[in-house]
Design a protein around this motif. Structure first.
Motif, PDB file in Angstrom:
ATOM      1  N   PHE A   1       0.831  -1.194   0.000  1.00 32.14           N
ATOM      2  CA  PHE A   1       0.000   0.000   0.000  1.00 32.14           C
ATOM      3  C   PHE A   1       0.871   1.252   0.000  1.00 32.14           C
ATOM      4  CE2 PHE A   1      -3.176  -2.999   0.830  1.00 32.14           C
ATOM      5  CZ  PHE A   1      -4.431  -2.402   0.800  1.00 32.14           C
TER       6      PHE A   1
ATOM      7  N   LEU B   1      -2.729   1.449   8.431  1.00 35.46           N
ATOM      8  CA  LEU B   1      -1.970   1.846   7.247  1.00 35.46           C
ATOM      9  C   LEU B   1      -0.481   1.628   7.443  1.00 35.46           C
ATOM     10  CD1 LEU B   1      -3.753   5.100   6.030  1.00 35.46           C
ATOM     11  CD2 LEU B   1      -3.877   2.803   5.070  1.00 35.46           C
TER      12      LEU B   1
ATOM     13  N   ASP C   1      -7.307   4.977  -3.640  1.00 35.44           N
ATOM     14  CA  ASP C   1      -6.022   4.843  -4.298  1.00 35.44           C
ATOM     15  C   ASP C   1      -6.236   4.152  -5.640  1.00 35.44           C
ATOM     16  OD1 ASP C   1      -3.498   4.297  -5.166  1.00 35.44           O
ATOM     17  OD2 ASP C   1      -2.777   3.484  -3.273  1.00 35.44           O
TER      18      ASP C   1
ATOM     19  N   GLU D   1      -2.858   6.743   0.852  1.00 38.77           N
ATOM     20  CA  GLU D   1      -3.977   6.329   1.687  1.00 38.77           C
ATOM     21  C   GLU D   1      -4.228   7.318   2.819  1.00 38.77           C
ATOM     22  OE1 GLU D   1      -6.085   3.987   1.263  1.00 38.77           O
ATOM     23  OE2 GLU D   1      -5.203   2.713  -0.265  1.00 38.77           O
TER      24      GLU D   1
ATOM     25  N   TYR E   1     -12.922  -1.902   0.720  1.00 34.87           N
ATOM     26  CA  TYR E   1     -11.806  -2.641   1.282  1.00 34.87           C
ATOM     27  C   TYR E   1     -12.297  -3.798   2.144  1.00 34.87           C
ATOM     28  CZ  TYR E   1      -8.192   0.616  -0.300  1.00 34.87           C
ATOM     29  OH  TYR E   1      -7.315   1.348  -1.070  1.00 34.87           O
TER      30      TYR E   1
ATOM     31  N   SER F   1     -11.199   5.929   1.013  1.00 29.92           N
ATOM     32  CA  SER F   1      -9.921   5.725   0.339  1.00 29.92           C
ATOM     33  C   SER F   1     -10.181   5.397  -1.115  1.00 29.92           C
ATOM     34  CB  SER F   1      -9.151   4.585   1.012  1.00 29.92           C
ATOM     35  OG  SER F   1      -7.949   4.351   0.336  1.00 29.92           O
TER      36      SER F   1
END
Length: 711
Positions: free
Chosen positions: A62, A271, A369, A67, A332, A367
C-alpha cells in the motif's frame, strides 16, 4: 527499425510508472542468467497473471502517503485574491522589523508586536506579507513559550491560534507562495509534543531523551491528527512525520494500546502495517495492539473498520480480519471478504464480494487509491479467467489497467500487460473485435503539432486496437485490419528519421501495399510478375513487420518495439538447469511452461496454443519475409540476376536460413558480382524485367530447337 521520436510518442522505457513493485521484478531477475538480458532494460510493469495463486491470496504493498491523505476530507482549493501591485511601505517595514527581532535571541517579544500590527492594516498592499505575518506570529509565541516569565500553556495556545489564522487567510485566498498554510499544521503538531519545558521532537525520540517518557497519549494523538491534516493538505513532510511518529509509537506497547482505542489511531496503525509490513517488530507490534483492543471495537457498517480488516489479513490473523470486515459495504472490507472466500475455495462467494468491492469505488469509501482500485478489478478478472469467462476477464483487466493509470499510456501501467495477454493469446479474433467495436473506440487524432508541443499519449485502447489489427494481418484479413490501425498522419505515431526529423508511420499505407503485393503474388499473369509480388510482400514484411504483424508480447515484443526480449506476457524462461532451453521447446512444452499453477483452465491452455504465432521465433516476420522470398525465387530463372538478388537479400535478413539460401544459390544460381558478399552486402535490387526477357529468350530458344528438330 527506426526508434520513436520521444516528442511525439510515449517512451519505450516504463520507468514513468515510478512504482516500487516493478523494481522488484528486475531485482528478482538478478539471481538468474536472464538478468543479462534485462540489465539495461526498462522497469517492467507488474504482471498479476504470473503467479495467480499469490495474487489472489496476498495483499499488495500500500501507498502510505496516498492512503493517509484520504483519512480526512480535503479542503477545496481557495480562489486567489487579486494581488496588489506592491506592498504598502507600512506593511513591508513592519514585517522586516519583526523578522529582525525574531532572529535576535535578546529580543523581548521576538518580533511579535510587529507581526501582530500587520493584521489591522488596510488589506490593500499587504498581500505578500499577511499570511507570513500570521505564521510568524505563531512562531514568535512558540519562541516565547519556554522563556522565563512566560506562561508556557498560554503562549502555546496563542501560537496555535497564529497557525490557525495562517490557514484561515490561505483559505480566504491570500497569497501563500511558501506553502505556509500546510506547514502550519506541522508546526502546531510539533508544539503538541512538548514536555519538561521544551519541545520533545524527533531528535529527542531518536536519542531516547527522558522527555519522551513524559509525553502523554493525548499529546501523541493530537500530534498525529495534526500531521494527518498536513498530509491531506498535500505536504509530504506531514507524511514523513506521520510515519516516523507511528514507528516510534509502535515500539512502545502501552502507547500502542492507547492509540488503538481511537478511530483515527486505528486507521493510522492499520496503514502503517499495510505500508511498512516487512516482518519487522514495529509492524507486528502495531497489529498485536490492534488485536488486543478488538473487543472494544464495534464492527459493522459505518464503523470504519475496513483498514483494520486489511491489516489483520496482512498479518495472517484471518479470524480477526473476518470480524473487522463483517458485512461492512466499504470496498476494502468487501475485498477482504473476497480473499477470505478464496481461501476456502468459495469462488461464487468471492465473485460476489469482488463485485461489491468494485461497485463501491470511488464513491463509497474514504480511500480511493487508483492502484488499489486497479488491483481489486484485476483480481476479479483473474477469478473470471479461472472460471473460463474469457471476455469478462478481459474487460475486467482492461478496466483495471485504465483505472490504474493506463488510459494515459498504452503499456506502462500495472495490468496493461495482463490485458494485452488476453487480447493476443486467449480471446479469439472475433471476441476481441466484438469487444473493441462495442467499447474501445480509437482515441481522437490530435492536430498537427507545432514545434515543442507535447502530444496526447497513446492510450491503452489504441494499443488493444493495434493488437487486433496485427492479429488480423497475421491471419490474412488485411482489408478488415485497416480500421484498427492508427490513421497514417496521426502525429502520435511518428518516428525519428536518421536526420532527426519526425516522419509519419503510415500503417494503413503499408498494409495496403502488402495486400497489393500478395494479390499480385497469387494472381499475377506471369511467373515473373508473381515473383515480383512475393518479393515486394517479403520486403514489406521485413521492413515494417513489427508495425503491421509483430506480436505485442512474445516472441516479437512490439510492446517495446522489439528492443527487449521479455518483460511482458507469459515467460518461457526456466531457472531449472535440467529443463530444455527455450529455443528447443516443442509447442506443447511452451504451453506447459508458460501456463503453470492453479487458476488456469484447459480451455485457456488450448487457446494459448492455438494463438501461437508461426513460426514461433524472435522477430517472426523475418521468417515470413524469407519464406516469401523463397517463393519468389521458385518462380524466377535460376540463372537470372533476379534469382541471385532475391536470395542474397533474403539471406541478409538475419534468420537461421541464411546457410540454406547460400547453398541454393551456389547450386542453382549464376555467378554475379555481389555473390562474393552473399548475405552481407545485398542492396542491389532484383532486375525482374531482365528476368522476364531472360524467360522469353529461353522459351524462344526452346521453341526454335523443337522446330528445328521436327522439320
Amino acid at each position: 527499425m527506426s526508434r520513436p521520436n520521444q516528442l511525439f510518442r510515449r517512451p519505450v522505457s516504463l520507468s514513468g510508472i515510478g512504482r516500487r513493485r516493478v523494481s522488484l521484478v528486475v531485482l528478482a531477475l538478478a539471481s538468474t542468467t536472464i538478468a543479462a538480458v534485462f540489465a539495461c532494460g526498462p522497469f517492467f510493469p507488474e504482471q498479476l497473471l504470473d503467479d495467480r495463486k499469490n495474487t489472489l491470496a496476498n495483499l499488495p504493498e500500500f501507498s502510505f502517503s496516498r492512503e493517509v491523505t484520504r483519512l480526512m476530507p480535503s479542503t477545496p482549493s481557495p480562489g486567489k485574491r487579486a494581488a496588489d501591485a506592491a506592498d504598502s511601505s507600512a506593511a513591508s517595514v513592519l514585517y522586516a522589523r519583526g523578522a529582525r527581532a525574531y532572529r535576535d535571541p535578546q529580543s523581548e517579544d521576538r518580533g511579535l508586536s510587529s507581526f501582530d500590527a500587520i493584521g489591522p492594516l488596510p488589506e490593500a498592499g499587504t498581500d505578500s506579507v499577511r499570511v507570513k505575518a500570521a505564521f510568524m506570529s505563531g512562531k514568535a509565541h512558540e519562541a516565547l513559550a519556554f522563556v522565563a516569565g512566560h506562561d508556557t500553556d498560554e503562549e502555546l495556545e496563542d501560537a496555535a491560534r497564529g497557525f490557525a489564522a495562517t490557514r484561515q487567510l490561505v483559505a480566504q485566498g491570500w497569497s501563500d507562495p511558501d506553502g505556509l498554510g500546510p506547514a502550519s499544521w506541522g508546526e502546531e503538531a510539533r508544539l503538541a509534543l512538548h514536555a519538561q519545558g521544551r519541545v520533545c521532537g524527533w531528535t529527542e525520540m531518536v536519542r531516547h531523551d527522558p522527555c519522551t517518557e513524559a509525553l502523554t497519549s493525548v499529546q501523541i494523538a493530537k500530534a498525529l491528527t495534526l500531521y494527518t491534516h498536513q498530509a491531506v493538505a498535500g505536504a509530504s513532510s506531514g507524511v514523513d512525520s506521520l510515519s516516523f511518529l507511528l514507528e516510534w509509537v509502535s515500539r512502545h506497547p502501552a502507547r500502542l494500546e492507547a492509540l488503538a482505542q481511537d478511530s483515527l489511531g486505528r486507521d493510522l496503525l492499520s496503514l502503517y502495517v499495510l505500508a511498512y509490513d516487512d516482518g519487522s517488530a514495529p509492524g507486528h507490534a502495531a497489529m498485536k495492539a490492534l488485536a488486543r483492543s478488538a473487543s472494544d471495537i464495534k464492527t459493522g457498517p459505518g464503523g470504519r473498520n475496513a483498514l483494520l480488516a486489511l491489516a489483520a489479513y496482512r498479518m495472517g490473523q484471518f479470524d480477526l480480519a473476518a470480524q473487522f470486515a463483517g458485512d461492512d459495504p466499504a470496498p476494502y472490507a468487501a475485498w477482504v471478504r473476497a480473499k477470505l472466500a478464496m481461501r476456502v475455495n468459495d469462488l461464487p462467494g468471492a465473485a460476489r464480494a469482488y463485485a461489491q468491492a468494485i461497485k463501491g469505488f470511488p464513491t463509497n469509501t474514504a480511500s480511493g487509491d487508483p492502484a488499489m482500485t486497479s488491483r481489486i478489478r484485476s483480481e476479479s478478472g483473474i477469478l473470471q479467467l479461472s472460471r473460463g469467462e474469457f471476455v469478462q476477464a478481459f474487460i475486467a483487466l482492461y478496466d483495471a489497467a485504465r483505472s490504474g493509470g493506463a488510459s494515459a499510456d498504452g503499456a506502462s501501467a500495472d495490468g496493461a500487460s495482463d490485458a494485452a495477454y488476453l487480447a493476443e493469446r486467449v480471446l479469439t479474433v472475433e471476441e476481441l473485435r466484438a469487444e473493441i467495436d462495442r467499447a474501445i473506440p480509437a482515441s481522437p487524432k490530435p492536430p498537427p503539432p507545432r514545434e515543442g508541443d507535447l502530444l496526447p499519449a497513446i492510450t491503452l485502447g489504441d494499443t488493444m486496437r493495434q493488437i487486433l489489427a496485427r492479429r488480423m494481418v497475421r491471419e490474412g484479413r488485411l482489408d478488415e485490419s485497416l480500421a484498427y490501425f492508427p490513421e497514417d498522419d496521426d502525429p502520435r505515431f511518428r518516428s525519428e528519421s536518421e536526420g532527426g526529423h519526425a516522419v509519419d508511420r503510415p500503417y494503413r499505407q503499408w498494409v495496403r501495399a502488402y495486400a497489393k503485393a500478395l494479390a499480385e503474388a497469387h494472381s499475377g499473369w506471369t511467373r515473373v510478375s508473381r515473383a515480383r509480388g512475393w518479393f515486394e510482400a517479403a520486403r514489406i514484411a521485413r521492413i515494417h513487420g513489427m508495425e503491421i504483424m509483430g506480436t505485442e508480447q512474445g516472441p516479437d515484443y512490439a510492446v517495446y518495439e522489439g528492443a527487449y526480449e521479455g518483460g511482458a506476457g507469459r515467460s518461457l524462461y526456466s531457472s531449472n538447469p535440467q529443463d530444455p532451453l527455450e529455443g528447443s521447446l516443442t509447442r506443447q512444452q511452451r504451453v506447459d511452461r508458460a501456463l503453470k499453477g492453479p487458476f488456469i483452465t484447459p480451455e485457456e491452455r488450448k487457446r494459448y496454443q492455438a494463438s501461437e504465432v508461426v513460426p514461433f521465433a524472435r522477430y517472426h516476420y523475418r521468417w515470413v519475409a524469407v519464406d516469401y522470398a523463397e517463393k519468389a525465387a521458385d518462380l524466377l530463372p535460376p540463372r537470372s540476376q533476379a534469382f541471385a538478388a532475391v536470395l542474397c537479400q533474403a539471406a541478409s535478413w538475419q534468420t537461421d536460413r541464411t546457410p540454406i539460401l547460400y547453398a541454393r544459390y551456389l547450386k542453382e544460381g549464376a555467378l554475379v558480382p555481389f555473390g562474393r558478399d552473399f548475405g552481407n552486402r545485398c542492396e542491389i535490387a532484383p532486375d525482374f524485367e531482365a528476368a522476364r526477357h531472360y524467360m522469353l529468350r529461353t522459351k524462344w530458344r526452346h521453341l526454335r530447337d523443337r522446330i528445328a528438330r521436327y522439320l
